[in-house]
Design a protein around this motif. Structure first.
Motif, PDB file in Angstrom:
ATOM      1  N   ALA A 196     -14.348  29.624 -28.446  1.00 30.83           N
ATOM      2  CA  ALA A 196     -15.322  29.500 -29.488  1.00 30.83           C
ATOM      3  C   ALA A 196     -14.915  30.468 -30.641  1.00 30.83           C
ATOM      4  O   ALA A 196     -15.381  29.983 -31.898  1.00 30.83           O
ATOM      5  CB  ALA A 196     -16.668  29.626 -28.948  1.00 30.83           C
ATOM      6  N   GLU A 197     -14.423  31.545 -30.728  1.00 29.66           N
ATOM      7  CA  GLU A 197     -14.385  32.277 -31.671  1.00 29.66           C
ATOM      8  C   GLU A 197     -13.284  31.581 -32.839  1.00 29.66           C
ATOM      9  O   GLU A 197     -13.212  31.949 -33.809  1.00 29.66           O
ATOM     10  CB  GLU A 197     -13.912  33.902 -31.263  1.00 29.66           C
ATOM     11  CG  GLU A 197     -15.204  34.537 -30.741  1.00 29.66           C
ATOM     12  CD  GLU A 197     -14.619  35.786 -30.192  1.00 29.66           C
ATOM     13  OE1 GLU A 197     -13.619  36.199 -30.058  1.00 29.66           O
ATOM     14  OE2 GLU A 197     -15.514  36.646 -29.956  1.00 29.66           O
ATOM     15  N   ILE A 198     -12.355  31.044 -32.235  1.00 26.52           N
ATOM     16  CA  ILE A 198     -11.238  30.298 -32.921  1.00 26.52           C
ATOM     17  C   ILE A 198     -11.743  29.358 -33.761  1.00 26.52           C
ATOM     18  O   ILE A 198     -11.609  29.213 -35.039  1.00 26.52           O
ATOM     19  CB  ILE A 198     -10.188  29.880 -32.109  1.00 26.52           C
ATOM     20  CG1 ILE A 198      -9.292  31.158 -31.310  1.00 26.52           C
ATOM     21  CG2 ILE A 198      -9.268  28.839 -32.922  1.00 26.52           C
ATOM     22  CD1 ILE A 198      -8.398  30.675 -30.285  1.00 26.52           C
ATOM     23  N   LYS A 363      -0.674  33.271 -25.083  1.00 23.13           N
ATOM     24  CA  LYS A 363      -0.684  32.494 -26.589  1.00 23.13           C
ATOM     25  C   LYS A 363       0.940  32.001 -26.355  1.00 23.13           C
ATOM     26  O   LYS A 363       1.812  32.731 -25.599  1.00 23.13           O
ATOM     27  CB  LYS A 363      -0.757  33.502 -27.612  1.00 23.13           C
ATOM     28  CG  LYS A 363      -1.987  33.611 -27.915  1.00 23.13           C
ATOM     29  CD  LYS A 363      -2.466  34.623 -29.179  1.00 23.13           C
ATOM     30  CE  LYS A 363      -3.827  35.086 -29.406  1.00 23.13           C
ATOM     31  NZ  LYS A 363      -4.535  33.838 -29.750  1.00 23.13           N
ATOM     32  N   ALA A 364       1.005  30.846 -27.151  1.00 28.04           N
ATOM     33  CA  ALA A 364       2.589  30.350 -26.633  1.00 28.04           C
ATOM     34  C   ALA A 364       2.803  29.214 -28.098  1.00 28.04           C
ATOM     35  O   ALA A 364       1.743  28.616 -28.498  1.00 28.04           O
ATOM     36  CB  ALA A 364       2.850  29.541 -25.389  1.00 28.04           C
ATOM     37  N   ILE A 377      -0.307  28.795 -33.451  1.00 32.21           N
ATOM     38  CA  ILE A 377       0.267  28.861 -31.971  1.00 32.21           C
ATOM     39  C   ILE A 377      -0.830  28.511 -31.002  1.00 32.21           C
ATOM     40  O   ILE A 377      -2.036  28.680 -31.440  1.00 32.21           O
ATOM     41  CB  ILE A 377       0.678  30.190 -31.640  1.00 32.21           C
ATOM     42  CG1 ILE A 377      -0.193  31.190 -31.718  1.00 32.21           C
ATOM     43  CG2 ILE A 377       2.038  30.579 -32.516  1.00 32.21           C
ATOM     44  CD1 ILE A 377       0.392  32.812 -30.942  1.00 32.21           C
ATOM     45  N   LEU A 378      -0.662  28.365 -29.715  1.00 33.67           N
ATOM     46  CA  LEU A 378      -1.564  27.848 -28.978  1.00 33.67           C
ATOM     47  C   LEU A 378      -2.105  29.078 -28.085  1.00 33.67           C
ATOM     48  O   LEU A 378      -1.554  29.851 -27.703  1.00 33.67           O
ATOM     49  CB  LEU A 378      -1.213  26.693 -27.776  1.00 33.67           C
ATOM     50  CG  LEU A 378      -0.544  25.635 -28.476  1.00 33.67           C
ATOM     51  CD1 LEU A 378       0.051  24.756 -27.137  1.00 33.67           C
ATOM     52  CD2 LEU A 378      -1.549  24.849 -29.239  1.00 33.67           C
ATOM     53  N   ALA A 397      -6.875  26.106 -27.592  1.00 30.41           N
ATOM     54  CA  ALA A 397      -7.227  26.188 -28.980  1.00 30.41           C
ATOM     55  C   ALA A 397      -5.687  26.428 -29.827  1.00 30.41           C
ATOM     56  O   ALA A 397      -4.934  26.981 -29.437  1.00 30.41           O
ATOM     57  CB  ALA A 397      -8.202  27.259 -29.190  1.00 30.41           C
ATOM     58  N   GLY A 398      -5.818  25.830 -30.961  1.00 32.68           N
ATOM     59  CA  GLY A 398      -4.510  25.649 -31.559  1.00 32.68           C
ATOM     60  C   GLY A 398      -4.689  24.946 -33.063  1.00 32.68           C
ATOM     61  O   GLY A 398      -5.870  24.834 -33.558  1.00 32.68           O
ATOM     62  N   GLY A 399      -3.719  24.491 -33.843  1.00 32.11           N
ATOM     63  CA  GLY A 399      -3.846  23.791 -34.909  1.00 32.11           C
ATOM     64  C   GLY A 399      -4.016  22.562 -34.863  1.00 32.11           C
ATOM     65  O   GLY A 399      -4.446  22.020 -33.656  1.00 32.11           O
TER      66      GLY A 399
END
Length: 451
Positions: A196-198, A363-364, A377-378, A397-399
């Motif tokens: 949620a923060e992202i 994170k990847a 990144i994810l 979460a990611g782009g």
């Protein structure tokens, strides 16, 4: 005599059922009653129409009432509101808005597809000019019509859920100064805090103000329009307000008819979409949705589910035997240049259900380490059962690239009750522009194995 199928509600579930009935029964009479003037449209596309991404209304409409009649012999009655279901007589009472009268319509089989409605608390000022919801096509039309003759500059969106965030982005794209208020300590409470923060960061980076722990108590204004949203902590200036704090199932007709209700007062249905009264079915946002992970009825209203349930209800209404396999709670939302998605249970869900669980958070990169990648990144968070290691859920979460692929893989794994370790065996597509030799989900599985 041909069978008479009556459907209440002309959106996703209702029209999916009607279409399936017609495929199976060429002779039966199919009647659909819709209280509004439009059917079979994409509610999820409304924020994108408001924001200008979708250029015109007709692009959101799959088929018109005339098309259903001429091509499929499905009779859709617009501006016809069903006001009562009488199971003892097997008939419904319908108010015809244009004729201003009420008629009785008998049925052989009935489907309730009344959907959901926006929750609007009894706040003082909720009916001021410039205050809207964004749930139906009618809502969007009223908003756009109002904007065509007014020039507001400060918009407040009350509610930080899926539609609230999409609406905030839409209004920002139209040049508004946008503020999002939410009662909870984070946006989108169905997500865990890290994800949620992202989403919140994406909003604030684009100039949208976010205020959490804000309990709205009323709205101020005059006959010219709204001027402010008042909370227990203060006041937020606004000349446009969108109320988007969630939806509730429209189940009053069913309740009055003696039909059993389930979670959140949704109409309780079995796997065949039958209600507690014979020859009455329910589907879509007004009905319960069997949760495969909880192994219990749930309420997760989404357009994908409504279409599936409508199709299955239609098959069974026409004499077939189909079963709704259930949901795992998959959802995805775009927030400016970020994407967040979820499937299954989050940490709070596991805690509320008393499930012993463990978490892996990584994170990847969604592409090979040497391949150029300028997007985000994810961030992947998976929950799995502490004892049997069965997957319970996950959030990503990611782009704008890479999230959708992984959440659908995860949803499939959850549907088939895989363990977190079995993710490593999946034969997933690989080429440097699209993935690593080990997909990020498989990387998370490896980290979980290491403990």
């Amino acid at each position: 005599m041909p069978k008479r199928y009556v459907i209440i509600g002309g959106d996703a579930a209702g029209m999916s059922a009607a279409s399936q009935i017609r495929r199976m029964d060429k002779e039966g009479e199919v009647l659909v009653f819709e209280k509004e003037g439009v059917i079979s449209y994409a509610q999820c596309g409304l924020p994108y129409w408001v924001g200008g991404v979708v250029s015109e209304k007709k692009k959101l409409i799959a088929r018109t009432a005339e098309e259903f009649l001429n091509r499929y012999n499905i009779d859709v009655k617009l501006y016809h509101e069903v006001v009562k279901i009488d199971p003892s007589k097997k008939e419904i009472k319908v108010f015809r808005r244009e004729e201003k009268d009420e008629i009785a319509v008998p049925y052989d089989v009935l489907l309730i597809g009344t959907g959901s409605t926006a929750i609007v608390p009894p706040w003082e000022g909720r009916n001021l000019p410039g205050v809207f919801t964004l749930k139906t096509m009618g809502d969007a039309e009223k908003l756009l019509d109002w904007l065509s003759s007014h020039t507001p500059t400060k918009a407040v969106v009350i509610g930080g859920g899926y539609i609230g965030l999409e609406t905030a982005e839409a209004l920002h794209s139209r040049g508004f100064k946008v503020t999002v208020l939410d009662l909870a300590p984070q946006l989108i409470p169905t997500f865990d805090k890290e994800i949620a923060e992202i989403a919140q960061d994406a909003l604030t980076r684009h100039g949208v103000e976010v205020h959490l722990n804000e309990e709205v108590v009323g709205l101020e204004g005059d006959e010219k329009g709204v001027k402010a949203v008042v909370t227990k902590n203060g006041k937020f200036e606004a000349d446009l307000v969108i109320i988007s704090i969630g939806v509730r199932p429209v189940s009053e007709l069913a309740k009055e008819a003696g039909i059993e209700l389930g979670p959140k007062n949704a109409i309780l249905v079995n796997e065949r979409l039958e209600t507690s009264i014979p020859d009455i079915y329910a589907a879509g946002d007004c009905a319960t949705h069997f949760n495969r992970i909880k192994n219990a009825p749930d309420y997760i209203p989404l357009g994908t589910t409504a279409n599936k349930q409508g199709r299955i209800a239609g098959i069974n209404m026409a004499g077939g035997d189909a079963k709704f396999a259930g949901v795992v709670g998959t959802a995805i939302v775009k927030v400016f240049d970020r994407t967040i998605a979820r499937s299954g249970l989050g940490e709070r869900d596991c805690e509320a259900l008393g499930i012993p669980y463990q978490v892996v958070l990584i994170k990847a990169r969604p592409v090979s380490h040497y391949y150029p990648w300028e997007d985000e990144i994810l961030t992947i968070k998976l929950c799995y059962h502490k004892d049997n290691r069965k997957l319970l859920g996950g959030q990503i979460a990611g782009g704008l690239g890479g999230v959708d692929k992984r959440i659908d893989v995860l949803a499939t794994a959850l549907f088939h009750e895989m363990t977190i370790d079995e993710l490593q065996a999946l034969d997933l597509a690989y080429a440097p522009p699209y993935n690593s030799v080990w997909d990020p989900l498989q990387q998370a599985s490896t980290v979980a194995q290491r403990g």
